[in-house]
Design a protein around this motif. Structure first.
Motif, mmCIF file in Angstrom:
data_model
loop_
_atom_site.group_PDB
_atom_site.id
_atom_site.type_symbol
_atom_site.label_atom_id
_atom_site.label_comp_id
_atom_site.label_asym_id
_atom_site.label_seq_id
_atom_site.Cartn_x
_atom_site.Cartn_y
_atom_site.Cartn_z
ATOM 1 N N ASP A 71 0.865 -1.340 -0.104
ATOM 2 C CA ASP A 71 -0.040 0.063 -0.014
ATOM 3 C C ASP A 71 0.636 1.238 -0.055
ATOM 4 O OD1 ASP A 71 -2.059 -1.771 0.205
ATOM 5 O OD2 ASP A 71 -2.179 -1.563 2.172
ATOM 6 N N GLY A 91 -4.431 -4.163 -3.825
ATOM 7 C CA GLY A 91 -5.450 -3.355 -4.049
ATOM 8 C C GLY A 91 -4.884 -1.950 -4.516
ATOM 9 N N HIS A 92 -4.789 -1.658 -5.818
ATOM 10 C CA HIS A 92 -4.032 -0.177 -6.390
ATOM 11 C C HIS A 92 -4.890 0.646 -6.502
ATOM 12 C CE1 HIS A 92 -0.270 -3.181 -7.133
ATOM 13 N NE2 HIS A 92 -0.651 -3.145 -6.126
ATOM 14 N N ARG A 132 -5.424 0.150 8.659
ATOM 15 C CA ARG A 132 -4.160 -0.004 8.581
ATOM 16 C C ARG A 132 -3.381 0.484 9.806
ATOM 17 N NH1 ARG A 132 -3.692 2.334 2.493
ATOM 18 N NH2 ARG A 132 -4.784 0.863 1.248
#
Ligand code: GDP
Ligand code: IMO
Ligand code: MG
Length: 429
Positions: free
Chosen positions: A18, A45-46, A309
């Protein structure tokens, strides 16, 4: 580098994922003919942002929004037909020409419905020790790949695909019994799986090792886009709290079938602080208001799973390790805008273990050592950086921070990102 005119630049994450790989791969795409993914799968997940719109890509490379860019899903990737079809539909609806610009390696291994169930079963069995997997079936699919019993994209076109599939499923069912995991509806998962495969077959499948090497012979420029981050590498990350592929630059050669001599440069991406999703050591993790501020200001919630996160200060021990492993030639620093307004910006320059002993490398017992970071403090900056488009406009204290980091790591910071949008990017002279 070889004497062909084509080359590969690798762009990859140097932390725990990330870092902003999607944004930067998209930003760099105009300089390349091809963007290729070489490992990972829909655990990634970009995020990309342009013209006020945000897009999240999982398996499709981040060059897909550029009209004339070839996007290749390489052999090293694991691909879930159901999720990939959803992503294709989403991406087509956003205007990308996926039929024309996406190519999928016949050798990419397929994530089966039971791989996802096995991921959940394995995590459930691990209890407190769970990895914090994205539950996308990544570990079980790579396990079958290396156990030499996986199915690959090219198998979807073979007459006996159903038989091969059934053989895998029988094995997986036995494993599920072993895990005592029985609460699932396989039939509906299988229906969506086979429907997705029928649709997916109308897209372009290639023998990607020939495809990509032919492109190099034609002089094409390739950007290899990493997924996850160096500290999640299966060999060098904080094992077992890692993903199941090689995320470092070496992963590119096996994940695309491209010889190392074709690599021109390695671009390493890092956030100006650190985040981690899932379990495992994180020596510079913050549990105070600073951690919460980073999470809120940086909007640190998973692009794939939405999980909050874990946040902390930049960890130079880990960053230097990642730079060493991938032979990083230039650095790209992300999300410095998020640090605006902190009086002091801290950077971890070493670790202390339970006994107070200090180290400045990552030892074998990284997971068990209970490290916390030792910090150096830097004066912060209060200015909003998000509208800055040239390095001349950087506040003095921010310039000092950049210079200090370059000296410490020994690699130039060539690009500084100051917001999620494509336009919020400064290339340094
Ligand atoms: P990736 O997996 O490495 O592509 O990164 P993610 O997309 O999962 O997470 C990065 C997040 O930060 C996304 O929400 C991006 O839109 C956002 N982002 C990227 N670069 C910047 C930046 O320089 N500043 C800010 N504030 N956000 C950024
Ligand atoms: P991108 O490409 C951040 C983490 C998971 C978990 C561990 C193993 O967006 O940077 P897995 O599903 O691979 O079995 O999970 O790795 N993880 C990521 N963390 N970014 C990612 O991808 C990740 N992909 C996996 O949270 O801790
Ligand atoms: Mg991500």
């Amino acid at each position: 580098m070889s004497n062909t005119t084509g080359y590969v630049d690798v762009v990859l994450g140097l932390q725990w994922g990330d870092e902003g790989k999607g944004k930067i791969a998209d930003f760099l795409t105009p300089k390349y003919d091809v963007v290729a993914r070489f490992q990972g799968g829909p655990n990634a997940g970009h995020s990309l942002e342009m013209n006020g719109k945000k897009h999240v890509l999982n398996t499709i490379p981040s060059g897909i929004f550029h009209e004339n860019c070839i996007n290749l899903i390489g052999n090293g990737v694991v691909m879930d037909p159901v999720r990939l079809m959803e992503e294709i539909r989403r991406t087509e609806a956003a205007g990308a020409n996926v039929k024309k610009n996406l190519y999928i390696s016949r050798k990419a291994n397929i994530i089966l419905p039971t791989h996802k169930l096995l991921d959940a079963a394995s995590e459930q069995k691990k209890g407190d020790q769970k990895i914090g997997s994205t539950l996308r079936g990544i570990g079980p699919t790579y396990r079958d790949k290396y156990g030499r019993s996986g199915l690959r994209a090219g198998d979807m076109f073979s007459d006996n695909f159903k038989q091969k599939y059934e053989a895998c499923i029988e094995r997986h069912k036995a494993l599920m019994t072993h895990y005592d995991f029985t609460d699932f509806d396989l039939e509906s998962l299988e229906n969506e799986f086979f429907n997705a495969i029928d649709e997916l077959k109308s897209y372009q499948f290639v023998d990607s090792e020939y495809f990509v090497n032919d492109l190099l012979k034609q002089g094409k420029k390739i950007l290899a886009e990493g997924a996850q981050g160096s500290m999640l590498d299966i060999d060098f990350g904080s094992y077992p709290f890692v993903t199941s592929s090689n995320t470092i630059s070496g992963g590119m050669t096996v994940g695309l079938g491209v010889a190392p001599k074709h690599i021109r440069s390695v671009k390493g991406i890092f956030k100006a602080y650190c985040t981690r999703v899932g379990s495992g050591p994180f020596p510079s993790e913050l549990f105070d208001n600073n951690g919460e501020d980073l999470r809120q200001k940086g909007f640190e919630f998973g692009a794939t799973t939405g999980r909050p996160r874990r946040c902390g200060w930049l960890d130079l021990v880990a960053l230097k390790y990642a730079v060493m492993l991938s032979g990083v030639d230039e650095l790209i620093m992300m999300k410095s805008d998020v640090l605006s307004g902190f009086d002091k910006v801290c950077v971890g320059t070493g670790y202390k273990n339970h006994q107070g002993e200090e180290v400045d490398t990552i030892p074998f017992d990284f997971v068990d050592a209970g490290f916390t970071s030792r910090y150096t403090e830097h004066e912060g900056w209060s200015e909003d950086l998000t509208a800055i488009r040239s390095e001349d406009e950087f506040p003095e204290t921010f310039k000092n921070y950049i210079h200090w980091l370059e000296q410490e790591v020994g690699v130039p910071i060539k690009v500084v990102s100051l917001g999620p949008d494509r336009a919020q990017t400064v290339v340094r002279g």
